[in-house]
Design an enzyme around this catalytic site. Sequence first.
Site, PDB file in Angstrom:
ATOM      1  CE1 TYR A   1      -3.694  -2.213   5.382  1.00 53.18           C
ATOM      2  CE2 TYR A   1      -3.350   0.130   4.963  1.00 53.18           C
ATOM      3  CZ  TYR A   1      -3.600  -1.149   4.496  1.00 53.18           C
ATOM      4  OH  TYR A   1      -3.724  -1.367   3.142  1.00 53.18           O
TER       5      TYR A   1
ATOM      6  CB  SER B   1      -0.864   0.012   1.261  1.00 51.71           C
ATOM      7  OG  SER B   1      -1.507   1.259   1.413  1.00 51.71           O
TER       8      SER B   1
HETATM    9  N1  LIG Z   1      -8.742  -0.725  -1.049  1.00 51.65           N
HETATM   10  C1  LIG Z   1      -7.774   0.102  -0.721  1.00 51.65           C
HETATM   11  O1  LIG Z   1      -7.995   1.318  -0.610  1.00 51.65           O
HETATM   12  C2  LIG Z   1      -6.370  -0.425  -0.548  1.00 51.65           C
HETATM   13  C3  LIG Z   1      -5.339   0.519  -0.542  1.00 51.65           C
HETATM   14  C4  LIG Z   1      -4.036   0.085  -0.379  1.00 51.65           C
HETATM   15  C5  LIG Z   1      -3.786  -1.269  -0.219  1.00 51.65           C
HETATM   16  N2  LIG Z   1      -4.801  -2.186  -0.229  1.00 51.65           N
HETATM   17  C6  LIG Z   1      -4.456  -3.592  -0.030  1.00 51.65           C
HETATM   18  O2  LIG Z   1      -4.982  -4.365  -1.067  1.00 51.65           O
HETATM   19  C7  LIG Z   1      -5.258  -5.682  -0.592  1.00 51.65           C
HETATM   20  C8  LIG Z   1      -6.656  -6.075  -1.022  1.00 51.65           C
HETATM   21  O3  LIG Z   1      -7.573  -5.180  -0.428  1.00 51.65           O
HETATM   22  P1  LIG Z   1      -8.985  -4.848  -1.075  1.00 51.65           P
HETATM   23  O4  LIG Z   1      -9.019  -3.389  -1.297  1.00 51.65           O
HETATM   24  O5  LIG Z   1      -9.282  -5.743  -2.204  1.00 51.65           O
HETATM   25  O6  LIG Z   1      -9.899  -5.182   0.185  1.00 51.65           O
HETATM   26  P2  LIG Z   1     -11.269  -6.005   0.299  1.00 51.65           P
HETATM   27  O7  LIG Z   1     -12.173  -5.656  -0.798  1.00 51.65           O
HETATM   28  O8  LIG Z   1     -11.720  -5.778   1.705  1.00 51.65           O
HETATM   29  O9  LIG Z   1     -10.787  -7.501   0.137  1.00 51.65           O
HETATM   30  C9  LIG Z   1     -10.002  -8.119   1.114  1.00 51.65           C
HETATM   31  C10 LIG Z   1      -9.868  -9.578   0.784  1.00 51.65           C
HETATM   32  O10 LIG Z   1      -9.084 -10.199   1.805  1.00 51.65           O
HETATM   33  C11 LIG Z   1      -9.817 -11.291   2.337  1.00 51.65           C
HETATM   34  N3  LIG Z   1      -9.557 -11.442   3.753  1.00 51.65           N
HETATM   35  C12 LIG Z   1      -9.772 -10.519   4.719  1.00 51.65           C
HETATM   36  N4  LIG Z   1      -9.469 -11.036   5.914  1.00 51.65           N
HETATM   37  C13 LIG Z   1      -9.070 -12.316   5.696  1.00 51.65           C
HETATM   38  C14 LIG Z   1      -8.652 -13.359   6.530  1.00 51.65           C
HETATM   39  N5  LIG Z   1      -8.579 -13.209   7.856  1.00 51.65           N
HETATM   40  N6  LIG Z   1      -8.308 -14.536   5.979  1.00 51.65           N
HETATM   41  C15 LIG Z   1      -8.376 -14.713   4.652  1.00 51.65           C
HETATM   42  N7  LIG Z   1      -8.774 -13.768   3.801  1.00 51.65           N
HETATM   43  C16 LIG Z   1      -9.127 -12.573   4.316  1.00 51.65           C
HETATM   44  C17 LIG Z   1     -11.262 -10.936   2.099  1.00 51.65           C
HETATM   45  O11 LIG Z   1     -12.061 -12.113   1.981  1.00 51.65           O
HETATM   46  P3  LIG Z   1     -13.003 -12.719   3.131  1.00 51.65           P
HETATM   47  O12 LIG Z   1     -13.579 -11.582   3.875  1.00 51.65           O
HETATM   48  O13 LIG Z   1     -13.988 -13.518   2.354  1.00 51.65           O
HETATM   49  O14 LIG Z   1     -12.083 -13.563   3.946  1.00 51.65           O
HETATM   50  C18 LIG Z   1     -11.202 -10.268   0.750  1.00 51.65           C
HETATM   51  O15 LIG Z   1     -11.211 -11.226  -0.254  1.00 51.65           O
HETATM   52  C19 LIG Z   1      -5.044  -5.652   0.898  1.00 51.65           C
HETATM   53  O16 LIG Z   1      -3.801  -6.228   1.213  1.00 51.65           O
HETATM   54  C20 LIG Z   1      -5.042  -4.177   1.238  1.00 51.65           C
HETATM   55  O17 LIG Z   1      -4.237  -3.908   2.366  1.00 51.65           O
HETATM   56  C21 LIG Z   1      -6.092  -1.780  -0.394  1.00 51.65           C
END
Ligand SMILES: NC(=O)c1ccc[n+]([C@@H]2O[C@H](COP(=O)([O-])OP(=O)(O)OC[C@H]3O[C@@H](n4cnc5c(N)ncnc54)[C@H](OP(=O)(O)O)[C@@H]3O)[C@@H](O)[C@H]2O)c1
Length: 402
Positions: A295, A282
Amino acid sequence: MRDYLHHILAGRPWWMNPLMLFCAFMTFVYLPWDIFWKPVAVDQEVWFGIQFEGWAAKLTAPFHWFVYGAGYYGFRRMRSWMWPWAAVYTAQIALGMLVWNWITTGGLLGWFVGIIGATPFAGLTFLLWNARSHFQREERSLRERYGEWALVTGASAGIGEAFARALARDGVSVVLTARRRERLETLAAALEKDFQVATRIVVADLGEPGGVEAVIEQVRDLSISILVANAGAGYAGRFEKLEPERLRRMVELNCTAPMLLTRALLPGMCEQFCGAVILSGSVAGRQPLPFHGVYSATKAFDLFLGESLWAEMQGTGVDVVVLEPGRTETEFQAAAGEIPHAGESAEKVVANALQALGRQPSVVSGWGNWLLANLGPRLGPRPFALHAARDVVLRQTPQDMR
Ligand SMILES: NC(=O)c1ccc[n+]([C@@H]2O[C@H](COP(=O)([O-])OP(=O)(O)OC[C@H]3O[C@@H](n4cnc5c(N)ncnc54)[C@H](OP(=O)(O)O)[C@@H]3O)[C@@H](O)[C@H]2O)c1
């Protein structure tokens, strides 16, 4: 317009963009003026350090126009013929600087000024000479480049789901893992139908001890050559208000899980001399975020781990890249307890990651994010960057968690 500009600037290493923009300026602004409006009497052109004037300048200016036009097009499309010609041209300018100053100033001072003027162009020549791989077009699909199977964590939503679709579109079969089985089943069915790839579903909680081992156990019979360690979560709020157990699970999910998965799958990739590891970091990993400190620290861990591995894996056939998204429109914000705010689409973020794979150790998605992630924390005073970040994160943090 923003998307268009982003698309243009995302196609090459950041330091080539000023060169591309300079070529664009010369092609579309300066040289048309120079050729069509500038009076012949005052016209000047320098070639190989030799100054031409009057009609000699006017008649040779179109060659400059051609060179800068080709330069702009070559950087814009990252054409393979740019190597070695971009380096040769900047070497010619470096040489020209020496000759021009020697002719106009003369003596030791001329050489001295010439060397000062030539040094930046010699530096550019070095960079462009070493940038050959950036100009080579990657025509092969992800399956052709890396192999048949990928493992995507966090595939039930957001960026992970977009990764799974992009991989399947390129013919890669995908192991989909997350906690929500129904989501994974729906996605698996869609991928099989739309892209005729195989899928496997592995339901696991990567925030709990044993989660990674459970995933590895269920893919032992597959040769996984692409790992997308993407599952992650945030937890917004004042540090002393955050639940310790949830913090522990977040560190397990964001740091321990990608580390152990990579550790488990990398040896197989090295053995095959072929593989890819994509870690979802991130921009928060570059900029400490007050009210999101843990985080932010976990994402710094991912960045340092991935970039270190990128260097470690040179010559092994394994490509590593850390994806650093800024705000992205997924379920992340709701899950982290943030006040909703706009961001990039998951598809665009994933396209940036796949474009950077095999080219660079990490990629910040979006130029605005790149500036925010690099200029403030790296060049500005540290307290200023921290206070600015504090103000931004506070606006996204619910009142009761401030
Ligand atoms: N969206 C943003 O603004 C943003 C910005 C910077 C970085 N990121 C990074 O991008 C990555 C993906 O995020 P996203 O934006 O796609 O978020 P998201 O839409 O909330 O998706 C998160 C994914 O992780 C899974 N997950 C969460 N907790 C888990 C657990 N305990 N065990 C296994 N799986 C788990 C969730 O599936 P389940 O709930 O079904 O388990 C979901 O598939 C993350 O690493 C996040 O830190 C996101």
